[in-house]
Design a protein around this motif. Structure first.
Motif, PDB file in Angstrom:
ATOM      1  N   ASN A 117      -7.946  -0.412  -9.234  1.00 19.75           N
ATOM      2  CA  ASN A 117      -6.511  -0.371  -9.525  1.00 19.75           C
ATOM      3  C   ASN A 117      -6.090   0.998 -10.018  1.00 19.75           C
ATOM      4  O   ASN A 117      -6.824   1.657 -10.757  1.00 19.75           O
ATOM      5  CB  ASN A 117      -6.162  -1.389 -10.612  1.00 19.75           C
ATOM      6  CG  ASN A 117      -6.146  -2.803 -10.111  1.00 19.75           C
ATOM      7  OD1 ASN A 117      -7.198  -3.383  -9.859  1.00 19.75           O
ATOM      8  ND2 ASN A 117      -4.958  -3.364  -9.970  1.00 19.75           N
ATOM      9  N   ASN A 118      -4.890   1.389  -9.662  1.00 19.66           N
ATOM     10  CA  ASN A 118      -4.288   2.593 -10.213  1.00 19.66           C
ATOM     11  C   ASN A 118      -3.449   2.248 -11.433  1.00 19.66           C
ATOM     12  O   ASN A 118      -2.680   1.282 -11.424  1.00 19.66           O
ATOM     13  CB  ASN A 118      -3.376   3.267  -9.183  1.00 19.66           C
ATOM     14  CG  ASN A 118      -4.130   3.761  -7.973  1.00 19.66           C
ATOM     15  OD1 ASN A 118      -5.282   4.172  -8.060  1.00 19.66           O
ATOM     16  ND2 ASN A 118      -3.475   3.734  -6.821  1.00 19.66           N
ATOM     17  N   CYS A 119      -3.596   3.038 -12.484  1.00 17.79           N
ATOM     18  CA  CYS A 119      -2.758   2.942 -13.669  1.00 17.79           C
ATOM     19  C   CYS A 119      -2.080   4.298 -13.847  1.00 17.79           C
ATOM     20  O   CYS A 119      -2.691   5.343 -13.572  1.00 17.79           O
ATOM     21  CB  CYS A 119      -3.572   2.609 -14.906  1.00 17.79           C
ATOM     22  SG  CYS A 119      -4.599   1.133 -14.744  1.00 17.79           S
ATOM     23  N   PHE A 163       7.049   3.903  -8.141  1.00 13.04           N
ATOM     24  CA  PHE A 163       5.789   3.218  -8.442  1.00 13.04           C
ATOM     25  C   PHE A 163       5.916   1.809  -7.890  1.00 13.04           C
ATOM     26  O   PHE A 163       6.740   1.022  -8.377  1.00 13.04           O
ATOM     27  CB  PHE A 163       5.548   3.227  -9.953  1.00 13.04           C
ATOM     28  CG  PHE A 163       5.516   4.616 -10.533  1.00 13.04           C
ATOM     29  CD1 PHE A 163       4.319   5.295 -10.673  1.00 13.04           C
ATOM     30  CD2 PHE A 163       6.702   5.263 -10.897  1.00 13.04           C
ATOM     31  CE1 PHE A 163       4.289   6.594 -11.180  1.00 13.04           C
ATOM     32  CE2 PHE A 163       6.681   6.554 -11.405  1.00 13.04           C
ATOM     33  CZ  PHE A 163       5.475   7.225 -11.541  1.00 13.04           C
ATOM     34  N   THR A 164       5.123   1.482  -6.874  1.00 10.93           N
ATOM     35  CA  THR A 164       5.387   0.296  -6.068  1.00 10.93           C
ATOM     36  C   THR A 164       4.481  -0.895  -6.354  1.00 10.93           C
ATOM     37  O   THR A 164       4.617  -1.937  -5.703  1.00 10.93           O
ATOM     38  CB  THR A 164       5.299   0.642  -4.577  1.00 10.93           C
ATOM     39  OG1 THR A 164       4.014   1.217  -4.292  1.00 10.93           O
ATOM     40  CG2 THR A 164       6.394   1.617  -4.181  1.00 10.93           C
ATOM     41  N   PRO A 179       1.203   3.818  -5.308  1.00 12.58           N
ATOM     42  CA  PRO A 179       0.898   2.387  -5.175  1.00 12.58           C
ATOM     43  C   PRO A 179      -0.079   1.888  -6.234  1.00 12.58           C
ATOM     44  O   PRO A 179      -0.674   2.662  -6.986  1.00 12.58           O
ATOM     45  CB  PRO A 179       0.277   2.311  -3.787  1.00 12.58           C
ATOM     46  CG  PRO A 179      -0.418   3.629  -3.635  1.00 12.58           C
ATOM     47  CD  PRO A 179       0.424   4.641  -4.381  1.00 12.58           C
ATOM     48  N   GLY A 180      -0.252   0.564  -6.252  1.00 12.44           N
ATOM     49  CA  GLY A 180      -1.138  -0.068  -7.223  1.00 12.44           C
ATOM     50  C   GLY A 180      -2.615   0.116  -6.944  1.00 12.44           C
ATOM     51  O   GLY A 180      -3.451  -0.091  -7.827  1.00 12.44           O
ATOM     52  N   THR A 223       1.548   8.155  -1.045  1.00 10.10           N
ATOM     53  CA  THR A 223       2.163   8.482   0.232  1.00 10.10           C
ATOM     54  C   THR A 223       3.599   8.918  -0.043  1.00 10.10           C
ATOM     55  O   THR A 223       3.986   9.126  -1.192  1.00 10.10           O
ATOM     56  CB  THR A 223       2.093   7.291   1.212  1.00 10.10           C
ATOM     57  OG1 THR A 223       2.571   7.699   2.497  1.00 10.10           O
ATOM     58  CG2 THR A 223       2.881   6.095   0.729  1.00 10.10           C
ATOM     59  N   THR A 224       4.395   9.068   1.002  1.00  9.63           N
ATOM     60  CA  THR A 224       5.831   9.313   0.871  1.00  9.63           C
ATOM     61  C   THR A 224       6.571   8.319   1.757  1.00  9.63           C
ATOM     62  O   THR A 224       6.009   7.779   2.715  1.00  9.63           O
ATOM     63  CB  THR A 224       6.221  10.736   1.289  1.00  9.63           C
ATOM     64  OG1 THR A 224       5.933  10.911   2.683  1.00  9.63           O
ATOM     65  CG2 THR A 224       5.474  11.783   0.463  1.00  9.63           C
ATOM     66  N   LEU A 225       7.832   8.092   1.454  1.00  9.63           N
ATOM     67  CA  LEU A 225       8.620   7.214   2.318  1.00  9.63           C
ATOM     68  C   LEU A 225       8.742   7.796   3.720  1.00  9.63           C
ATOM     69  O   LEU A 225       8.743   7.056   4.705  1.00  9.63           O
ATOM     70  CB  LEU A 225      10.001   6.974   1.713  1.00  9.63           C
ATOM     71  CG  LEU A 225      10.063   6.119   0.444  1.00  9.63           C
ATOM     72  CD1 LEU A 225      11.520   5.855   0.064  1.00  9.63           C
ATOM     73  CD2 LEU A 225       9.316   4.802   0.591  1.00  9.63           C
ATOM     74  N   GLY A 226       8.816   9.108   3.813  1.00  8.92           N
ATOM     75  CA  GLY A 226       8.926   9.737   5.122  1.00  8.92           C
ATOM     76  C   GLY A 226       7.709   9.508   5.993  1.00  8.92           C
ATOM     77  O   GLY A 226       7.829   9.338   7.214  1.00  8.92           O
ATOM     78  N   ALA A 227       6.518   9.485   5.379  1.00  6.60           N
ATOM     79  CA  ALA A 227       5.291   9.249   6.145  1.00  6.60           C
ATOM     80  C   ALA A 227       5.237   7.819   6.664  1.00  6.60           C
ATOM     81  O   ALA A 227       4.655   7.560   7.729  1.00  6.60           O
ATOM     82  CB  ALA A 227       4.071   9.546   5.275  1.00  6.60           C
ATOM     83  N   GLU A 228       5.820   6.885   5.939  1.00  6.85           N
ATOM     84  CA  GLU A 228       5.736   5.469   6.301  1.00  6.85           C
ATOM     85  C   GLU A 228       6.927   4.991   7.134  1.00  6.85           C
ATOM     86  O   GLU A 228       6.792   4.034   7.910  1.00  6.85           O
ATOM     87  CB  GLU A 228       5.625   4.617   5.035  1.00  6.85           C
ATOM     88  CG  GLU A 228       4.500   5.023   4.086  1.00  6.85           C
ATOM     89  CD  GLU A 228       3.130   5.062   4.748  1.00  6.85           C
ATOM     90  OE1 GLU A 228       2.851   4.199   5.599  1.00  6.85           O
ATOM     91  OE2 GLU A 228       2.346   5.981   4.419  1.00  6.85           O
ATOM     92  N   ARG A 229       8.074   5.628   7.000  1.00  9.13           N
ATOM     93  CA  ARG A 229       9.298   5.133   7.631  1.00  9.13           C
ATOM     94  C   ARG A 229       9.166   4.895   9.138  1.00  9.13           C
ATOM     95  O   ARG A 229       9.650   3.875   9.653  1.00  9.13           O
ATOM     96  CB  ARG A 229      10.457   6.095   7.344  1.00  9.13           C
ATOM     97  CG  ARG A 229      11.821   5.529   7.693  1.00  9.13           C
ATOM     98  CD  ARG A 229      12.926   6.563   7.488  1.00  9.13           C
ATOM     99  NE  ARG A 229      13.002   7.055   6.130  1.00  9.13           N
ATOM    100  CZ  ARG A 229      13.678   6.473   5.142  1.00  9.13           C
ATOM    101  NH1 ARG A 229      14.332   5.335   5.386  1.00  9.13           N
ATOM    102  NH2 ARG A 229      13.723   7.010   3.927  1.00  9.13           N
TER     103      ARG A 229
END
Length: 218
Positions: free
Chosen positions: A33-35, A152-153, A195-196, A201-207
């Motif tokens: 997990n990421n904190c 932070f998603t 992410p958790g 990432t970025t929104l642009g990479a995923e969009r």
């Protein structure tokens, strides 16, 4: 040193230095997990996102300045296993989405609704309620006045897709709908995503992949 967002359990934190905010990312086991420890640079006040596990590591990261608040992104066990220990040691105020609070064994001081502001020092985060991975998952948006936003998603958005909806078509439709309308439709491509689990990432990479995600159903 340049921030990469790449961390591993047992390794050091990676620090993203913004003008008004410092973001320290650390990984804890057993589910990688990421904190995230957020520090207001003007006041030194700190907030922790997801006391996932290994309270000792998190308290060492927090340091002597302690924390004012801890936000739990959702009710799944791997995101709150160190919450009781961290709160006992720091006295931090607890936040969680209103519809997930009952599934978190540490009492939630502030149940969060969509659009609520969470403040520490001179920094403000905006909560976005994303339904599907759990009923009350929240993402936290920092609208940086000096640059692109940061979000932070939790387990709602990762590189390559949205969070696990257990092959439930209604839950998937809800989650991808909320992620599109509350994140992709409102925030620019430059928005940094934390992410958790795993890499940033970025929104642009995923969009460009949103239609693929909808078509595959997960």
């Amino acid at each position: 040193m340049t921030y990469s967002g790449v961390v591993k359990v047992g390794g050091p934190a990676d620090v993203h230095e913004l003008t008004d905010l410092m973001i320290s990312k650390v990984a804890v086991g057993p589910m990688d997990n990421n904190c995230y420890l957020l520090r207001c640079r003007a006041t030194g006040e700190q907030l922790l996102i997801d006391a996932a596990d290994d309270a000792e590591t998190l308290l060492r990261l927090i340091g002597e300045d302690s924390i004012a608040s801890v936000v739990t992104t959702h009710r799944h066990r791997d995101h709150w296993q160190a919450l009781a220990g961290v709160v006992a040691s720091t006295g931090a105020r607890t936040y969680a989405g209103r519809y997930d609070a009952e599934g978190i064994p540490v009492p939630t001081d502030v149940p969060v609704e969509d659009g609520d502001a969470i403040r520490f020092g001179r920094v403000e985060l905006t909560a976005r309620h994303l339904v599907g991975h759990t009923p009350g998952s929240i993402a936290l948006v920092y609208d940086d006045p000096h640059g692109p936003p940061h979000v932070f998603t939790g387990d709602c958005l990762f590189p390559g897709g949205v969070g696990n909806t257990r092959k439930d078509p209604e839950a998937f439709a809800s989650l991808i709908g909320d992620v599109e309308s509350k994140l992709f439709d409102r925030l620019p491509d430059e928005t940094w995503v934390y992410p958790g689990h795993g890499r940033d990432t970025t929104l642009g990479a995923e969009r460009p992949h949103l239609p693929e995600w909808r078509a595959r159903g997960w």
